[in-house]
Scaffold this motif. Structure first.
Motif, PDB file in Angstrom:
ATOM      1  N   ASN A  63      94.043   6.746  -0.252  1.00  0.00           N
ATOM      2  CA  ASN A  63      93.260   6.410   0.932  1.00  0.00           C
ATOM      3  C   ASN A  63      92.089   7.371   1.124  1.00  0.00           C
ATOM      4  O   ASN A  63      91.003   6.957   1.564  1.00  0.00           O
ATOM      5  N   ARG A  66      89.422   6.210  -1.024  1.00  0.00           N
ATOM      6  CA  ARG A  66      88.713   5.043  -0.457  1.00  0.00           C
ATOM      7  C   ARG A  66      87.575   5.478   0.445  1.00  0.00           C
ATOM      8  O   ARG A  66      86.624   4.720   0.671  1.00  0.00           O
ATOM      9  N   GLU A 166      87.013  -1.070   6.142  1.00  0.00           N
ATOM     10  CA  GLU A 166      87.974  -0.619   5.127  1.00  0.00           C
ATOM     11  C   GLU A 166      89.303  -0.200   5.735  1.00  0.00           C
ATOM     12  O   GLU A 166      90.369  -0.398   5.133  1.00  0.00           O
TER      13      GLU A 166
END
Length: 205
Positions: A63, A66, A166
């Protein structure tokens, strides 16, 4: 601890906080310690005590990675132990009944009237208060982290729209800043401060 010692400790924490952009990778902050930092941050002051902040805590490596393109490739979001996305609540007035649940009916009615009136009468108050109060909590979070031996950096360089999409951030919340937390891999770059005479205006311009 004496009052003088407490004052010295507070000053040391404030003056030792610097924006760190390079972090030791794979340093894990224990859950209990991270929660203590967040609890200290959440004790910040806020307008009407509405506590406008929300902390989206990102710790899993996948994450954090990301976040890299969202933060325009700034490596600290990947290397830091955690990234706290500080959010402001655009509808913090909706929490007022909970905040004042234990108040007397007179106080509760007065406060709810003030709050709802302020939010209803101005199209900007929700956004202004969300950013202002979440920023207070963000500063307190940075100092709490420093007091426990961790480094941080406040980041405004990211794509808010991409972040919202996102990480499925609801429309109620506005991203205020990213706050990587971890252990410095190299010292922060020294910065200069304007003299007090340049930033303090006494009484009036």
């Amino acid at each position: 601890m004496s009052q003088v010692e407490q004052q010295q400790t507070a000053e040391q924490v404030i003056l030792s906080r610097h924006s760190v952009r390079q972090y030791q990778r794979d340093v894990v902050i224990p859950d209990a310690e991270l929660n203590e930092i967040l609890e200290l941050a959440a004790s910040a002051p806020s307008s009407w005590n509405l506590q406008h902040w929300r902390f989206l805590v990102i710790r899993e490596q996948a994450n954090k990675d990301r976040l890299l393109p969202i933060a325009f490739g700034q490596q600290q979001v990947s290397d830091a132990s955690a990234v706290v996305v500080v959010l402001g609540d655009l509808q913090a007035n909706l929490t007022a009944p909970i905040v004042f649940e234990k108040a007397t009916p007179e106080v509760r009615d007065t406060m709810l009237g003030q709050i709802n009136g302020a939010y209803a009468n101005s199209p900007t108050v929700g956004r202004d208060e969300a950013i202002r109060n979440a920023s207070l909590a963000a500063m307190q979070l940075m100092l709490a982290a420093r007091a426990k031996g961790y480094d941080t950096v406040p980041m405004g360089g990211y794509n808010p729209a991409a972040l919202i999409q996102e990480f499925n951030i609801p429309e109620r919340y506005i991203p205020v800043m990213l706050l990587p937390i971890g252990k410095a891999a190299s010292p922060a770059r020294a910065t200069e401060r304007l003299p007090l005479s340049d930033v303090v205006i006494n009484e009036s311009f």
